[in-house]
Design a protein around this motif. Structure first.
Motif, PDB file in Angstrom:
ATOM      1  N   ALA A   1       0.839  -1.202   0.000  1.00 38.87           N
ATOM      2  CA  ALA A   1       0.000   0.000   0.000  1.00 38.87           C
ATOM      3  C   ALA A   1       0.873   1.251   0.000  1.00 38.87           C
ATOM      4  CB  ALA A   1      -0.934  -0.013   1.202  1.00 38.87           C
ATOM      5  N   LEU A   2       1.907   1.263   0.839  1.00 36.30           N
ATOM      6  CA  LEU A   2       2.780   2.428   0.913  1.00 36.30           C
ATOM      7  C   LEU A   2       3.609   2.589  -0.358  1.00 36.30           C
ATOM      8  CD1 LEU A   2       4.061   2.265   4.607  1.00 36.30           C
ATOM      9  CD2 LEU A   2       2.184   3.614   3.659  1.00 36.30           C
ATOM     10  N   ALA A   3       4.054   1.479  -0.921  1.00 39.13           N
ATOM     11  CA  ALA A   3       4.917   1.546  -2.102  1.00 39.13           C
ATOM     12  C   ALA A   3       4.159   2.018  -3.338  1.00 39.13           C
ATOM     13  CB  ALA A   3       5.539   0.176  -2.367  1.00 39.13           C
ATOM     14  N   ASN A   4       2.867   1.718  -3.416  1.00 43.54           N
ATOM     15  CA  ASN A   4       2.094   2.013  -4.627  1.00 43.54           C
ATOM     16  C   ASN A   4       1.057   3.110  -4.426  1.00 43.54           C
ATOM     17  OD1 ASN A   4       3.134  -0.213  -6.456  1.00 43.54           O
ATOM     18  ND2 ASN A   4       2.372  -1.441  -4.759  1.00 43.54           N
ATOM     19  N   ARG A   5       1.108   3.801  -3.302  1.00 46.24           N
ATOM     20  CA  ARG A   5       0.070   4.788  -3.013  1.00 46.24           C
ATOM     21  C   ARG A   5       0.187   5.998  -3.938  1.00 46.24           C
ATOM     22  NH1 ARG A   5       4.190   5.545   0.576  1.00 46.24           N
ATOM     23  NH2 ARG A   5       4.724   7.680   1.224  1.00 46.24           N
ATOM     24  N   PRO A   6      -0.947   6.502  -4.408  1.00 39.55           N
ATOM     25  CA  PRO A   6      -0.928   7.745  -5.172  1.00 39.55           C
ATOM     26  C   PRO A   6      -0.818   8.940  -4.228  1.00 39.55           C
ATOM     27  CG  PRO A   6      -3.160   6.891  -5.012  1.00 39.55           C
ATOM     28  CD  PRO A   6      -2.265   5.875  -4.369  1.00 39.55           C
ATOM     29  N   SER A   7      -0.685  10.132  -4.791  1.00 42.05           N
ATOM     30  CA  SER A   7      -0.419  11.327  -3.974  1.00 42.05           C
ATOM     31  C   SER A   7      -1.587  11.695  -3.070  1.00 42.05           C
ATOM     32  CB  SER A   7      -0.087  12.514  -4.888  1.00 42.05           C
ATOM     33  OG  SER A   7      -1.171  12.781  -5.779  1.00 42.05           O
ATOM     34  N   ASN A   8      -2.813  11.259  -3.403  1.00 38.57           N
ATOM     35  CA  ASN A   8      -3.975  11.606  -2.574  1.00 38.57           C
ATOM     36  C   ASN A   8      -4.232  10.586  -1.469  1.00 38.57           C
ATOM     37  OD1 ASN A   8      -4.663   9.945  -4.843  1.00 38.57           O
ATOM     38  ND2 ASN A   8      -6.825  10.220  -4.368  1.00 38.57           N
ATOM     39  N   CYS A   9      -3.345   9.601  -1.305  1.00 36.16           N
ATOM     40  CA  CYS A   9      -3.461   8.638  -0.204  1.00 36.16           C
ATOM     41  C   CYS A   9      -2.887   9.291   1.047  1.00 36.16           C
ATOM     42  CB  CYS A   9      -2.710   7.359  -0.531  1.00 36.16           C
ATOM     43  SG  CYS A   9      -2.700   6.163   0.823  1.00 36.16           S
ATOM     44  N   ILE A  10      -3.697   9.387   2.102  1.00 35.90           N
ATOM     45  CA  ILE A  10      -3.272  10.094   3.310  1.00 35.90           C
ATOM     46  C   ILE A  10      -2.898   9.148   4.448  1.00 35.90           C
ATOM     47  CG2 ILE A  10      -4.490  12.231   2.795  1.00 35.90           C
ATOM     48  CD1 ILE A  10      -6.816  11.274   4.488  1.00 35.90           C
TER      49      ILE A  10
END
Length: 465
Positions: free
Chosen positions: A283-292
């Protein structure tokens, strides 16, 4: 993390661990929307206690009755009910000095009703106290609908539940709770929507019941998996750890008091700590910029085994392998007056043994979770009580003979327990010895991934000397 049970109370040790884990906010279930036949009402209201010093979002979810009627409900009327219930819960939590940031709705409507759900959110928004946030949980199947964009646009943020995407219709259809392939596709879609979101990640398990034909009969809440291991009407068919998930499958060998249930199966399952850690890393490696951030479901209840214990969860998220570490504390009491009664002057001894898991990981859930082998001089034991263990079986020579020898001939006993959590202590015994000698104790544990470990405690001398 989500906090789903009641009362909302964090033990000091758990509070310290949650801080160390970096948990900044808890999503606390405030109540469940139900129907009384005519109206939608809040059931199972939360009871709040002090002790959490960071922010919370109050979650209102909906039961099956509300979901069934959702299409016919008035959205303005439902919005008024939700807002009233939220304000009451916020007032109750504020009395306990909790910092409430907003309302989260957990209403899993069918995908076709997402336009109506968006209408509900737009109706709820102006009814909230000024400055309070509005968020939702969401199903991953909603990503396939164009209407989902309108739903998330009505929120400050949302939390897609990237787990338990489908309920298996039959026993052979049970997909893993944590679906890594689904996570990758969902992150891409969430990035396209652009609205801030948390990655909903699993740290819990579930129990499902299937009928005699293997068809899903519903979720199961009758027995804990530990109790199921001891229940005379249930037979453990299999224990497996595959696809990153521990599973126990039981079959009912007797009908219930209503004459039904014979042949039914109960499936207990939970993701392993390694799977949760991989899910978190991906999840952290592939998160987009709007993932908080990442939100984990959920903080375990005391004594609950299907949710991952906090120490194991913390270790997994830090890329450490959780492990059990056993410590034994003997309690030996001599019975000196027995020497007067015994013609040969032998002294009786009562021995209890406390076994504590001082590691950060728990065992698996099943008959091989924790096993003790006690070996002693033949004929020296008069009585064995299992204590906190499920069963004690006598043997002579090798444990394979367990249950086939008499007490007077035995030179060993096997005890097993279905689960041992981090920090948990269990007592075996008392064991009544006559005479003197040495007791040797060997332990074996199995973890949720199926790995076994074993060792020996220091020998214990009983009787004279």
């Amino acid at each position: 993390m989500w906090f789903w049970h009641s009362p909302f109370q964090i033990a000091p040790a758990d509070l310290a661990r949650l801080r160390e884990m970096g948990v900044e906010e808890l999503f606390v279930r405030a109540g469940t929307l139900s129907t009384d036949g005519e109206r939608v009402v809040l059931s199972l209201p939360q009871r709040f206690e002090e002790g959490w010093d960071r922010s919370v979002e109050l979650v209102i979810n909906a039961d099956a009755g509300v979901l069934h009627r959702f299409e016919d409900l008035s959205m303005p009327g439902l919005a008024q009910t939700i807002a009233t219930d939220y304000r009451a819960a916020k007032a109750a939590s504020s009395e306990k000095h909790l910092d409430v940031k907003g309302l989260q709705l957990d209403i899993d409507v069918p995908t076709r009703l997402l336009p109506k759900y968006a209408e509900l959110l737009r109706d709820v928004r102006p009814l909230l106290p000024k400055g309070d946030q509005l968020s939702i949980t969401s199903l991953t199947t909603w990503f396939s609908s164009e209407a989902f964009a309108d739903v998330v646009a009505a929120t400050d943020f949302y939390a897609p539940q990237f787990y338990e995407a489908s309920v298996p219709a039959s026993l052979g259809d049970a997909n893993p709770i944590a679906n890594l392939q689904q996570l990758e596709a969902g992150l891409r879609r969430a990035g396209e929507l652009g609205v801030p979101f948390y990655v909903g990640a699993p740290s819990y398990g579930q129990a499902l019941m299937f009928d005699e034909k293997g068809k899903l009969a519903g979720t199961y809440r009758g027995l804990s998996p530990e109790d199921a291991c001891r229940h005379p009407s249930l037979r453990l068919d299999t224990w497996t750890s595959k696809d990153g998930e521990e599973q126990l499958l039981f079959q009912a060998v007797k009908a219930g008091v209503n004459g039904k249930g014979l042949g039914y199966r109960i499936l207990y399952r939970r993701p392993t700590p390694e799977t949760i850690a991989r899910f978190y890393r991906d999840a952290l490696a592939n998160r987009p910029s709007n993932c908080i951030g990442v939100a984990l479901f959920r903080v375990p209840e005391e004594g609950e085994s299907l949710s991952t214990p906090l120490p194991a969860l913390q270790a997994a998220l830090l890329n450490q392998a959780p492990n059990t570490e056993l410590r034994a504390t003997p309690h030996l009491r001599l019975k000196p007056f027995s020497a007067i009664e015994m013609p040969d002057g032998k002294i009786d001894s009562l021995l209890s043994l406390d076994i504590e898991n001082v590691g950060n990981g728990d065992t698996c859930i099943g008959p091989d979770a924790l096993r003790l082998e006690l070996r002693f001089p033949a004929g020296s034991v008069q009585e064995v009580q299992p204590g906190g263990f499920a069963q004690a079986s006598l043997f002579l020579g090798e444990p394979s003979s367990a249950g086939k020898v008499s007490l007077s001939r035995s030179d060993g006993v096997v005890l097993w327990r279905a689960h041992l959590a981090p920090g948990e202590k269990v007592r075996c015994g008392p064991v009544l010895f006559t005479g003197s000698g040495r007791l040797r104790v060997r332990w074996t544990t199995t973890d949720p991934s199926g790995r076994t470990d074993s060792g020996d405690f220091a020998p214990i001398t009983f009787g004279k000397g």
